[in-house]
Design an enzyme around this catalytic site. Structure first.
Site, mmCIF file in Angstrom:
data_model
loop_
_atom_site.group_PDB
_atom_site.id
_atom_site.type_symbol
_atom_site.label_atom_id
_atom_site.label_comp_id
_atom_site.label_asym_id
_atom_site.label_seq_id
_atom_site.Cartn_x
_atom_site.Cartn_y
_atom_site.Cartn_z
ATOM 1 N N ASN A 150 -9.018 -4.947 -9.762
ATOM 2 C CA ASN A 150 -8.168 -3.931 -9.636
ATOM 3 C C ASN A 150 -7.052 -3.784 -10.861
ATOM 4 O OD1 ASN A 150 -6.565 -2.199 -8.420
ATOM 5 N ND2 ASN A 150 -6.092 -3.233 -6.577
ATOM 6 N N TYR A 193 1.545 -4.663 -11.801
ATOM 7 C CA TYR A 193 2.199 -5.960 -11.437
ATOM 8 C C TYR A 193 2.834 -6.798 -12.657
ATOM 9 C CZ TYR A 193 0.009 -5.774 -6.926
ATOM 10 O OH TYR A 193 -0.290 -5.549 -5.596
ATOM 11 N N PHE A 248 0.682 -1.215 0.112
ATOM 12 C CA PHE A 248 -0.077 -0.025 -0.204
ATOM 13 C C PHE A 248 0.675 1.369 0.075
ATOM 14 C CE2 PHE A 248 -2.312 3.394 2.252
ATOM 15 C CZ PHE A 248 -3.323 3.535 1.488
ATOM 16 N N VAL A 249 0.621 2.175 -0.837
ATOM 17 C CA VAL A 249 1.179 3.624 -1.050
ATOM 18 C C VAL A 249 0.045 4.554 -0.555
ATOM 19 C CG1 VAL A 249 2.326 5.281 -2.488
ATOM 20 C CG2 VAL A 249 2.824 2.743 -2.464
ATOM 21 N N LYS A 298 4.548 8.029 -7.908
ATOM 22 C CA LYS A 298 5.933 8.664 -7.729
ATOM 23 C C LYS A 298 7.206 7.437 -7.607
ATOM 24 C CE LYS A 298 4.581 12.365 -4.857
ATOM 25 N NZ LYS A 298 4.484 13.022 -3.694
ATOM 26 N N GLY A 299 6.609 6.361 -8.055
ATOM 27 C CA GLY A 299 7.547 5.024 -7.958
ATOM 28 C C GLY A 299 7.727 4.427 -6.720
ATOM 29 N N GLY A 318 5.612 2.390 -5.037
ATOM 30 C CA GLY A 318 5.105 1.095 -5.101
ATOM 31 C C GLY A 318 6.210 -0.117 -5.818
#
Length: 160
Positions: A125, A132, A87-88, A95-96, A98
């Protein structure tokens, strides 16, 4: 990408971990299913040591987390890492962070001699699925997850 640093969570991070869990639940439209408490997380993460948490920080503030534990592959004959939650914070996405968290877990898996890194993702999702896949992950279409919880788990657990 903005600079991010990683650290392993400590017991004093329990409230932050619960905050991230609740944020993930909101994103997944499952906030009514969160029954975790700080006391439960302290017990299972830090006393029983059944899972680990990496916290990502940028500019001195927490921006995301990854909660994971080891599983085992009989075919590979070695442990793997199962990513339970990534989770971010919504304000920090794009912003990279994850990608950096996932890369950090992959490095941890390699350092620990693990044979794989795996996780599940909700079918709806698409943003996460696309993310991914862009990282080189493979969808396991021929596998279906099964779960026992609550009364059904208790019932089966009492069976003789």
């Amino acid at each position: 990408m903005a600079q991010i640093t990683f650290r392993m969570a400590q017991p004093e991070d329990t409230a932050l971990i619960l905050h991230f869990i609740r944020g993930l639940a909101v994103y997944e439209k499952m906030e009514d299913q969160v029954v975790a408490t700080e006391e439960l997380l302290t017990e299972w993460l830090f006393e029983k040591q059944k899972a680990e948490v990496v916290i990502g920080e940028a500019a001195g503030k927490p921006v995301g987390f990854a909660l994971f534990f080891h599983n085992f592959s009989t075919f590979l004959g070695r442990a793997g890492i199962y990513l339970e939650d990534l989770f971010v914070e919504p304000s920090e996405r794009g912003k990279g962070y994850g990608k950096a968290l996932l890369t950090h877990l992959a490095q941890l898996a390699v350092e620990r001699g693990c044979g794989r890194l795996e996780w599940s993702c909700l079918d709806w999702n698409q943003p996460s699925i696309d993310f991914y896949l862009s990282m080189g992950a493979q969808r396991m279409d021929d596998w279906t997850t099964y779960r026992l919880t609550g009364d059904r788990l208790a019932e089966l657990g009492r069976a003789e």
